[in-house]
Scaffold this motif. Structure first.
Motif, mmCIF file in Angstrom:
data_model
loop_
_atom_site.group_PDB
_atom_site.id
_atom_site.type_symbol
_atom_site.label_atom_id
_atom_site.label_comp_id
_atom_site.label_asym_id
_atom_site.label_seq_id
_atom_site.Cartn_x
_atom_site.Cartn_y
_atom_site.Cartn_z
ATOM 1 N N VAL A 34 0.859 -1.186 0.000
ATOM 2 C CA VAL A 34 0.000 0.000 0.000
ATOM 3 C C VAL A 34 0.891 1.229 0.000
ATOM 4 O O VAL A 34 1.797 1.363 0.838
ATOM 5 C CB VAL A 34 -0.937 0.017 1.225
ATOM 6 C CG1 VAL A 34 -1.836 1.248 1.196
ATOM 7 C CG2 VAL A 34 -1.792 -1.254 1.261
ATOM 8 N N LYS A 38 -2.965 4.003 -1.330
ATOM 9 C CA LYS A 38 -3.386 3.311 -2.544
ATOM 10 C C LYS A 38 -2.927 1.852 -2.473
ATOM 11 O O LYS A 38 -1.740 1.575 -2.318
ATOM 12 C CB LYS A 38 -2.798 3.972 -3.789
ATOM 13 C CG LYS A 38 -3.211 5.430 -3.968
ATOM 14 C CD LYS A 38 -4.689 5.558 -4.275
ATOM 15 C CE LYS A 38 -5.061 7.015 -4.549
ATOM 16 N NZ LYS A 38 -6.486 7.181 -4.878
ATOM 17 N N ILE A 39 -3.875 0.938 -2.610
ATOM 18 C CA ILE A 39 -3.556 -0.486 -2.548
ATOM 19 C C ILE A 39 -3.154 -0.951 -3.940
ATOM 20 O O ILE A 39 -3.970 -0.910 -4.867
ATOM 21 C CB ILE A 39 -4.761 -1.298 -2.038
ATOM 22 C CG1 ILE A 39 -5.239 -0.753 -0.689
ATOM 23 C CG2 ILE A 39 -4.387 -2.777 -1.919
ATOM 24 C CD1 ILE A 39 -6.582 -1.319 -0.241
ATOM 25 N N LEU A 42 -5.053 -4.194 -6.203
ATOM 26 C CA LEU A 42 -6.133 -4.632 -5.318
ATOM 27 C C LEU A 42 -7.020 -5.683 -5.976
ATOM 28 O O LEU A 42 -7.357 -6.708 -5.380
ATOM 29 C CB LEU A 42 -6.984 -3.424 -4.894
ATOM 30 C CG LEU A 42 -8.260 -3.743 -4.101
ATOM 31 C CD1 LEU A 42 -7.920 -4.456 -2.798
ATOM 32 C CD2 LEU A 42 -9.049 -2.462 -3.831
ATOM 33 N N TYR A 46 -7.664 -9.468 -4.671
ATOM 34 C CA TYR A 46 -9.015 -9.847 -4.254
ATOM 35 C C TYR A 46 -9.487 -11.088 -5.004
ATOM 36 O O TYR A 46 -9.982 -12.046 -4.391
ATOM 37 C CB TYR A 46 -9.980 -8.678 -4.489
ATOM 38 C CG TYR A 46 -11.420 -9.056 -4.239
ATOM 39 C CD1 TYR A 46 -11.903 -9.227 -2.944
ATOM 40 C CD2 TYR A 46 -12.305 -9.255 -5.299
ATOM 41 C CE1 TYR A 46 -13.222 -9.588 -2.712
ATOM 42 C CE2 TYR A 46 -13.623 -9.610 -5.075
ATOM 43 C CZ TYR A 46 -14.076 -9.780 -3.785
ATOM 44 O OH TYR A 46 -15.377 -10.147 -3.563
ATOM 45 N N GLU A 67 -14.716 -3.960 -2.336
ATOM 46 C CA GLU A 67 -14.772 -2.705 -1.589
ATOM 47 C C GLU A 67 -14.573 -2.974 -0.094
ATOM 48 O O GLU A 67 -13.823 -2.253 0.587
ATOM 49 C CB GLU A 67 -16.100 -2.004 -1.828
ATOM 50 C CG GLU A 67 -16.283 -1.436 -3.227
ATOM 51 C CD GLU A 67 -16.508 -2.500 -4.298
ATOM 52 O OE1 GLU A 67 -16.250 -2.227 -5.482
ATOM 53 O OE2 GLU A 67 -16.945 -3.632 -3.940
ATOM 54 N N GLY A 70 -10.938 -3.808 0.580
ATOM 55 C CA GLY A 70 -10.125 -2.597 0.599
ATOM 56 C C GLY A 70 -10.328 -1.787 1.867
ATOM 57 O O GLY A 70 -9.372 -1.258 2.446
#
Length: 282
Positions: A34, A38-39, A42, A46, A67, A70
């Motif tokens: 991260v 900001k990942i 992502l 996921y 979502e 995150g």
């Protein structure tokens, strides 16, 4: 501070003695980078986690959307005051308590931890030697379970101890077909002339998130040919370059394997392209 099932608490939080991740390795984990909130990658993380949960026949909660994933990561980032820097995040998802080998619960739990990283972007240090050798005490099975990031990582632990005892920086793992599949902490890429080669997922290597990103980068480079094929140990000393990839380090060049030393030219080119991809994505 950690995020334990949605609640931010201190690092001394304990799990039950019969937690299935502890008792049977009945758990998965994702390690993410991260950068300033900001990942990176992502979506890839996921979807890999969701696919892995299905393979382990874990019941995925309805609220476990990308979502939600995150948001839970950012709880740990915020709690540890890492929103304005770079961080390493580990998300562990385990099956609910109950049962012996056969689970009696359909629930899942999770833990999210975050620790600081020194750099915002991927860096390559070509001035420090990085030596590897084969780890031949135990072998990886070339099957689907070997490609998952489960908490059953005994070969990686033992291999890391072996590397440390023998003054090595890393080891390369071999599958039961005697093919080289990966390093202890990442995927393996090899370069010979204009050909870049990496072991296929079917050989049992980790289905790495950065591996996927780098494959996309290489496919766009007209000067190089990409191949996913089994790697014989006898090939290693004929290569011009070898490097290891993971989402935390980025690209780690191997400078020595036994008596062979390697260049880092292609690794440098790919790292530049990778950092551009990261900036564009975020």
């Amino acid at each position: 501070m950690i995020n334990f099932n949605g609640t931010v608490t201190n690092n001394t939080t304990t799990i039950a003695y019969n937690n299935r991740g502890f008792a049977y390795g009945d758990a998965l984990f994702e390690t993410l980078r991260v950068v300033h909130g900001k990942i990176l990658f992502l979506e890839a993380h996921y979807f890999r986690l969701m696919a892995s949960m299905r393979i382990l026949r874990m019941e995925i909660p309805m609220n476990f959307t990308m979502e939600f994933f995150g948001e839970e990561i950012m709880k740990a980032i915020t709690a540890n005051k890492l929103s304005e820097t770079s961080a390493r995040v580990k998300v562990t998802v385990y099956r609910g308590e109950g049962g012996l080998y056969l689970p009696t619960s359909k629930t899942v739990g999770y833990v999210v931890s975050a620790t600081p990283l020194a750099s915002d972007f991927y860096l390559l240090d070509d001035s420090t030697p990085y030596e590897v050798d084969l780890f031949k005490d135990y072998y990886v099975s070339p099957d689907l379970l070997s490609t998952l990031k489960t908490t059953s990582k005994a070969i990686n632990v033992i291999g890391s101890i072996y590397a440390n005892e023998n003054d090595l920086d890393n080891c390369l793992l071999i599958n039961t077909d005697k093919h080289v599949v990966e390093a202890l902490n990442g995927n393996l890429f090899l370069v010979k002339g204009n050909t870049i080669k990496t072991p296929p997922i079917s050989d049992g290597c980790l289905n790495g998130v950065l591996r996927k990103q780098l494959l996309e980068v290489i496919k766009l480079l007209p000067d190089y040919t990409l191949t996913e094929a089994s790697v014989s140990p006898f090939e290693l000393q004929r290569m011009d370059e070898m490097f290891i990839t993971n989402v935390i380090t980025g690209i780690q060049p191997i400078t020595k394997y036994r008596k062979k030393t390697y260049t880092v030219n292609v690794a440098k080119q790919l790292l530049q392209k990778l950092n551009v991809k990261v900036r564009l994505a975020n």
